[in-house]
Design a protein around this motif. Structure first.
Motif, short mmCIF file in Angstrom:
data_model
loop_
_atom_site.label_atom_id
_atom_site.label_comp_id
_atom_site.label_asym_id
_atom_site.label_seq_id
_atom_site.Cartn_x
_atom_site.Cartn_y
_atom_site.Cartn_z
N ARG A 102 0.83 -1.20 0.00
CA ARG A 102 0.00 0.00 0.00
C ARG A 102 0.86 1.25 0.00
O ARG A 102 1.73 1.42 0.86
N MET A 103 0.62 2.11 -0.99
CA MET A 103 1.34 3.37 -1.08
C MET A 103 0.40 4.54 -0.83
O MET A 103 -0.77 4.49 -1.21
N SER A 104 0.95 5.56 -0.23
CA SER A 104 0.16 6.74 0.02
C SER A 104 -0.10 7.49 -1.28
O SER A 104 0.50 7.18 -2.31
N SER A 105 -0.97 8.45 -1.24
CA SER A 105 -1.22 9.27 -2.41
C SER A 105 -0.06 10.25 -2.60
O SER A 105 0.76 10.43 -1.71
N ASN A 106 -0.01 10.85 -3.79
CA ASN A 106 1.03 11.84 -4.10
C ASN A 106 2.44 11.29 -3.93
O ASN A 106 3.35 11.98 -3.46
N TYR A 107 2.63 10.03 -4.30
CA TYR A 107 3.97 9.45 -4.19
C TYR A 107 4.80 9.77 -5.43
O TYR A 107 4.26 10.11 -6.48
N ILE A 108 6.09 9.65 -5.28
CA ILE A 108 7.03 9.82 -6.39
C ILE A 108 7.87 8.56 -6.47
O ILE A 108 8.38 8.08 -5.45
N MET A 109 8.00 8.03 -7.67
CA MET A 109 8.85 6.86 -7.88
C MET A 109 10.07 7.27 -8.70
O MET A 109 9.99 8.20 -9.52
#
Length: 119
Positions: free
Chosen positions: A27-34
């Motif tokens: 589960r990743m949070s919103s507004n993530y950067i990869m």
């Protein structure tokens, strides 16, 4: 928890190409950067390319025009196309995802994949 698993590294001659992939799960949070980072022997880890959740990309000057980052949101996969490779691109490449929440940055890293450019 987020798991990142890279694949696609290897040995390639100068001028050749490789495609790296990073499979993300959890589960990743919103507004993530990869992004993709790399670390050569004796050097610090550096950012190669990054992409936001809405598709904005950024590249290190040394790879601009040669590398391309992309993301398949449906498959939770991050890719890096490496073209016109040079010996100085030799490094371990790491996949990364991060986000800010409550003024705190959370980072997850893959285990890394070796890219060697040599004739």
């Amino acid at each position: 928890q987020v798991q990142l698993v890279e694949s696609g590294g290897g040995l390639v001659q100068p001028g050749g190409s490789l495609r790296l992939s990073c499979a993300a799960s959890g589960r990743m949070s919103s507004n993530y950067i990869m992004g993709w980072y790399r670390q050569a022997p004796g050097k610090e880890r550096e950012l190669v390319a990054s992409i936001t959740d809405d598709g904005n990309t950024q590249y290190a000057r040394s790879v601009t025009g040669r590398f391309a980052i992309s993301r398949d949101s449906a498959k939770n996969t991050l890719n890096l196309q490496l073209n016109n490779l040079k010996p100085e691109d030799t490094a371990v490449y790491y996949c990364n995802v991060f986000w800010w929440a409550n003024f705190r940055r959370t980072d997850y890293w893959g285990q890394g994949t070796q890219v060697t450019v040599s004739s």
